[in-house]
Design a protein around this motif. Sequence first.
Motif, short mmCIF file in Angstrom:
data_model
loop_
_atom_site.label_atom_id
_atom_site.label_comp_id
_atom_site.label_asym_id
_atom_site.label_seq_id
_atom_site.Cartn_x
_atom_site.Cartn_y
_atom_site.Cartn_z
N LYS A 115 45.94 39.26 39.39
CA LYS A 115 44.63 39.92 39.54
C LYS A 115 43.88 39.38 40.76
O LYS A 115 43.28 40.12 41.52
CB LYS A 115 43.78 39.68 38.29
N GLU A 156 45.40 40.74 43.90
CA GLU A 156 45.02 42.14 44.11
C GLU A 156 43.59 42.23 44.60
O GLU A 156 43.27 42.98 45.52
CB GLU A 156 45.15 42.92 42.79
N LYS A 157 42.73 41.42 43.97
CA LYS A 157 41.31 41.48 44.30
C LYS A 157 41.10 41.07 45.75
O LYS A 157 40.38 41.72 46.50
CB LYS A 157 40.53 40.54 43.38
N TYR A 209 49.04 36.55 34.96
CA TYR A 209 48.22 37.76 35.03
C TYR A 209 46.98 37.50 35.89
O TYR A 209 46.64 38.30 36.77
CB TYR A 209 47.81 38.18 33.62
N ARG A 210 46.34 36.35 35.67
CA ARG A 210 45.12 36.04 36.44
C ARG A 210 45.45 35.87 37.92
O ARG A 210 44.68 36.29 38.78
CB ARG A 210 44.50 34.74 35.93
#
Length: 471
Positions: free
Chosen positions: A265, A268-269, A261-262
């Motif tokens: 993220k 995406e960031k 998940y990290r």
Amino acid sequence: MGHVDHGKTSLLDALRKEKVAAGEAGGITQHIGAYQTTTQNGVVISFIDTPGHAAFTAMRARGAKVTDIVILVVAADDGVMPQTVEAINHAKAAEAPIIVAINKMDKAEADPTRVKNELLQHEIIAEDMGGDTQMIEVSAQTGAGLENLLEAVALQSEVMELKSNAERGGEGIVIEAKLDKGRGPVATVLIQRGSLRVGDVFVVGQVSGRVRALVNDLGEQIDMAGPSAPVEVLGSGGVPGAGDVFSVVETEARAREVAEYRERKAREKSSASGPRAASLDQMMQQLKDSDAAEIALVVKGDVQGSVEAIVQAAEKLGTEEVAARAVLAGVGGITESDITLAAASNAIVLGFNVRANNQARTAAEAAGIEIRYYNVIYDLVDDLKAAMAGLLSPDLRETPLGSAEILEVFSVSKTGKVAGCQVREGLVRRGARVRLIRDDIVIHEGELSSLRRFKDEVKEVNAGQECGMAF
């Protein structure tokens, strides 16, 4: 923390020698940039040798509050130096209490009173001057005052009531991480809460794993590490980043889920956000959207006088809605460490008659930090005023054509002084604006009046070629 050559490492070595039984083969090999010593009263203290301030700032940029107390090392014969001031700024920004170790007291020219007086300018006031900062006089060479220093740390920690529950699952911060040929990814972790045991499943940053082995600061394998213990952890699935948070979780499936998940993220960031808001107009927009009303500045100038004038002018511009605060104000060119600090504090960088070196420019581009250059204080103040009012007009942008290095200076009867140069990058064009920079400081601005190759006047000269210039 402290200035170069003020004796940080020798002080740590001295503290460690005192505490390590001389019976060990050839003393002790330092495995980790952190280790523990015990005071006479049995208080265990973990020291972290900060590898330069840039790393410390980078950790802070990731929101890691690594240390409880900062020991500021100042040489008694040298006094407060630029990096001492930098260390003070970092410690204040991290809100860590400071204990000052006045080192090199064995030298003839040692003057502790001068150090205390110089620290007054930075709002660090010794106890004997009515302040609340403990200042201990020590000598790493002779070992004098070391026990007092450890007692001061113990006292400070009692005041702060530093406590932790050792029964819960381990949590900590990665101080450094590397890929070891024989052992795979190795993370040096400072445990902050709970205990870490061999066999625990953990997640750190964007990687997960199971603790295969724990190695303490003496290089011994141990089964468990408690709060404030620095350990090397073997068994992570990849190399984590310095400053990543290390947490123990229940199952491997959960660990993998969190890590994935990290990672997603982060991807995406990086694809969505691009550079952060560290340009004046973006920052004002962000301030409008939020209620936080403060512009952080990193100010670098060619002389102390201008820097102080800029900082004072910026602080005077503050209104009820928005204020300007200088995170760092210093003399000299803009360095990579300034950019790291700006990124950590979400600040903009203002250069007054100075330039950023190549590493700093690259770092600024990568972090999306805006560097604004000025040579007139009023322009700088006007820009800040406009930014605070949220009305930044389009600014005059410069496009760098190229750069050249002056190899020799000749005197020519008709033209006067001529610079013999080699063009390093880009090209040089006659009639273009030029800036002479020595040690990242601008010493002249003007126009290129004459450009010659051999004896002939030419319009432009490309990279790699030599030419003569007159300004």
